[in-house]
Design a protein around this motif. Structure first.
Motif, short mmCIF file in Angstrom:
data_model
loop_
_atom_site.label_atom_id
_atom_site.label_comp_id
_atom_site.label_asym_id
_atom_site.label_seq_id
_atom_site.Cartn_x
_atom_site.Cartn_y
_atom_site.Cartn_z
N GLY A 98 0.25 -1.15 -0.76
CA GLY A 98 0.04 -0.91 0.67
C GLY A 98 0.99 0.13 1.25
N GLN A 99 1.93 0.60 0.42
CA GLN A 99 2.89 1.64 0.86
C GLN A 99 3.18 2.55 -0.33
OE1 GLN A 99 5.99 -1.17 2.35
NE2 GLN A 99 6.05 0.23 4.08
N LEU A 100 2.21 3.35 -0.70
CA LEU A 100 2.35 4.16 -1.91
C LEU A 100 3.34 5.31 -1.70
CD1 LEU A 100 -1.40 4.23 -3.05
CD2 LEU A 100 0.48 2.98 -4.13
N PRO A 101 4.29 5.47 -2.62
CA PRO A 101 5.33 6.50 -2.44
C PRO A 101 4.89 7.88 -2.93
CG PRO A 101 5.77 5.21 -4.40
CD PRO A 101 4.49 4.68 -3.84
N PHE A 102 3.71 8.32 -2.48
CA PHE A 102 3.17 9.62 -2.90
C PHE A 102 2.66 10.36 -1.68
CE2 PHE A 102 2.09 6.53 -6.35
CZ PHE A 102 2.99 6.98 -7.30
N PRO A 103 2.73 11.71 -1.73
CA PRO A 103 2.21 12.48 -0.61
C PRO A 103 0.69 12.37 -0.50
CG PRO A 103 3.57 13.85 -2.08
CD PRO A 103 3.36 12.54 -2.76
N MET A 114 -8.99 -5.64 -11.39
CA MET A 114 -8.71 -7.07 -11.22
C MET A 114 -7.49 -7.30 -10.32
SD MET A 114 -11.27 -7.89 -12.97
CE MET A 114 -11.44 -9.57 -13.53
N VAL A 115 -7.47 -6.59 -9.22
CA VAL A 115 -6.31 -6.64 -8.32
C VAL A 115 -6.67 -7.19 -6.94
CG1 VAL A 115 -4.65 -5.18 -7.07
CG2 VAL A 115 -5.06 -4.78 -9.48
N HIS A 116 -7.89 -6.93 -6.44
CA HIS A 116 -8.13 -7.21 -5.01
C HIS A 116 -7.95 -8.68 -4.67
CE1 HIS A 116 -12.27 -8.59 -5.98
NE2 HIS A 116 -12.32 -9.06 -4.76
N THR A 117 -8.18 -9.57 -5.65
CA THR A 117 -8.02 -11.00 -5.39
C THR A 117 -6.54 -11.42 -5.36
OG1 THR A 117 -8.65 -11.17 -7.72
CG2 THR A 117 -10.26 -11.90 -6.10
N ASP A 118 -5.65 -10.49 -5.73
CA ASP A 118 -4.21 -10.80 -5.66
C ASP A 118 -3.59 -10.33 -4.35
OD1 ASP A 118 -3.33 -12.04 -8.22
OD2 ASP A 118 -4.40 -10.32 -9.02
N LEU A 119 -4.41 -9.74 -3.49
CA LEU A 119 -3.87 -9.18 -2.25
C LEU A 119 -4.28 -10.06 -1.07
CD1 LEU A 119 -5.05 -5.57 -3.06
CD2 LEU A 119 -2.67 -6.38 -3.14
N PRO A 120 -3.37 -10.32 -0.15
CA PRO A 120 -3.78 -11.07 1.05
C PRO A 120 -4.80 -10.29 1.87
CG PRO A 120 -1.46 -10.37 1.19
CD PRO A 120 -1.95 -10.00 -0.18
N ASP A 121 -4.73 -8.95 1.79
CA ASP A 121 -5.65 -8.09 2.55
C ASP A 121 -5.86 -6.81 1.74
OD1 ASP A 121 -7.10 -6.76 4.43
OD2 ASP A 121 -5.54 -6.76 5.99
N TYR A 122 -7.11 -6.52 1.36
CA TYR A 122 -7.39 -5.33 0.53
C TYR A 122 -7.34 -4.06 1.37
CZ TYR A 122 -9.67 -3.19 -3.64
OH TYR A 122 -9.96 -2.46 -4.77
N ALA A 123 -7.61 -4.16 2.66
CA ALA A 123 -7.77 -2.95 3.50
C ALA A 123 -6.55 -2.03 3.49
CB ALA A 123 -8.16 -3.34 4.92
N PRO A 124 -5.32 -2.52 3.67
CA PRO A 124 -4.18 -1.60 3.68
C PRO A 124 -4.00 -0.86 2.36
CG PRO A 124 -3.53 -3.76 4.51
CD PRO A 124 -4.92 -3.90 3.98
N VAL A 125 -4.33 -1.51 1.25
CA VAL A 125 -4.21 -0.87 -0.06
C VAL A 125 -5.28 0.20 -0.21
CG1 VAL A 125 -4.35 -1.27 -2.56
CG2 VAL A 125 -3.09 -2.88 -1.10
N LEU A 126 -6.52 -0.10 0.22
CA LEU A 126 -7.59 0.90 0.15
C LEU A 126 -7.27 2.10 1.05
CD1 LEU A 126 -10.86 -1.25 0.06
CD2 LEU A 126 -9.72 -0.06 -1.81
N THR A 127 -6.69 1.82 2.21
CA THR A 127 -6.33 2.91 3.13
C THR A 127 -5.31 3.83 2.48
OG1 THR A 127 -6.78 1.49 5.01
CG2 THR A 127 -5.39 3.39 5.44
N GLU A 128 -4.34 3.23 1.79
CA GLU A 128 -3.33 4.04 1.10
C GLU A 128 -3.93 4.82 -0.06
OE1 GLU A 128 -0.85 4.92 2.77
OE2 GLU A 128 0.66 4.48 1.26
N ILE A 129 -4.82 4.18 -0.81
CA ILE A 129 -5.46 4.86 -1.95
C ILE A 129 -6.25 6.06 -1.43
CG2 ILE A 129 -7.25 4.65 -3.73
CD1 ILE A 129 -6.21 1.78 -4.22
N ARG A 130 -6.99 5.86 -0.35
CA ARG A 130 -7.77 6.97 0.22
C ARG A 130 -6.84 8.11 0.65
NH1 ARG A 130 -9.10 8.18 5.35
NH2 ARG A 130 -11.02 9.32 5.77
N ARG A 131 -5.69 7.74 1.23
CA ARG A 131 -4.75 8.77 1.69
C ARG A 131 -4.23 9.61 0.52
NH1 ARG A 131 0.54 9.56 1.72
NH2 ARG A 131 1.09 7.52 0.88
#
Ligand SMILES: C[S@@+](CC[C@H](N)C(=O)[O-])C[C@H]1O[C@@H](n2cnc3c(N)ncnc32)[C@H](O)[C@@H]1O
Length: 233
Positions: A98-103, A114-131
């Motif tokens: 949810g806080q990726l250290p990349f530009p 096999m990660v999304h079920t380990d996250l309380p909320d997938y949206a912040p991680v997807l937002t970071e991946i898209r960024r």
């Protein structure tokens, strides 16, 4: 405050028992695929060049296939225990998805397996991946099939999976039909199918293709999505 990493507790079991069980079924090409994860990766990521970032890379079990497809795998994970096993398989960094250290706009491809079920909320991680994806970059999601797996699903009889009420609740649980799996140890968040797909759409991905893997009833649901090419960096 540092984010807790429940997989630190089970990292050695994950590598030497859980994954070893799957590796025992490896085919002649050396890749084990009882759940259809490897097939989804081949079909959805496909061949390419440049760095493919795996968020939640765990012990790095997918790195060899990613490399074989032509990409350079790089992984991040919250758990230093899991990363200890991953280090020999790919370059890794301890980080929260949810806080990726990349530009912004760093990578041509990214994936979660096999990660999304380990996250309380997938949206912040997807937002970071898209960024961190370049415009037009590909994202592959491979995850637990929301319809047939979860605290509401008793899979002890593979020929007749029992779906109890609970599918629509979208709750965290460590209820499980087996004590040989992950959920009874670290718990899992259940995201109903529509919520999962809508989360990808809401975070700005263009969905391109979906697949299901595992017999006789799917265990894994996967998707290829893309950061729109005309998206500003
Ligand atoms: C079930 S394991 C999957 C690991 C690997 N992708 C595989 O297929 O074997 C889930 C992984 O997600 C990691 N994880 C959970 N929450 C995370 C987060 N917020 N950021 C990064 N990794 C996370 C866990 O530490 C764990 O290694």
């Amino acid at each position: 405050m540092p984010v807790a990493a429940p997989y630190d507790e089970i990292a050695d079991w994950y590598e030497s028992v859980f994954l070893a069980r799957q590796r025992a079924d490896a085919g002649p090409d050396g890749f084990a695929d009882a759940l259809g994860i490897d097939q989804a990766l081949v079909e959805l990521l496909g061949t390419g060049e440049g760095i493919c970032l795996e968020v939640g890379c765990g012990t790095g079990i997918c790195a060899e296939r990613v490399r074989q497809l032509g990409w350079q795998p790089v992984g991040v994970d919250l758990s230093s225990g899991m990363l200890r096993h991953a280090r020999g398989r790919l370059p890794v960094l301890r980080a929260d998805g949810g806080q990726l250290p990349f530009p912004t706009g760093s990578f041509g491809a990214a994936m979660t397996v096999m990660v999304h079920t380990d996250l309380p909320d997938y949206a912040p991680v997807l937002t970071e991946i898209r960024r961190v994806l370049k415009p037009g970059g590909v994202f592959v999601h491979i995850g637990v099939h929301p319809c047939f797996c979860g605290g509401f699903a008793n899979r002890s009889d593979a020929d007749g999976i029992l779906i109890r009420p609970g599918y629509l609740d979208g709750a965290w649980t460590n209820d499980s039909w087996t004590d040989q799996g992950i959920r009874d140890k670290v718990g899992a968040t259940h995201l109903p199918l529509a919520d999962l797909v809508n989360t990808m759409i809401r975070t700005g991905f263009h969905l391109e293709r979906m697949t299901e893997g595992g017999q006789p009833t799917p265990v894994v649901l996967s998707a290829r999505a893309r950061r729109p090419a005309l998206d500003g960096v």
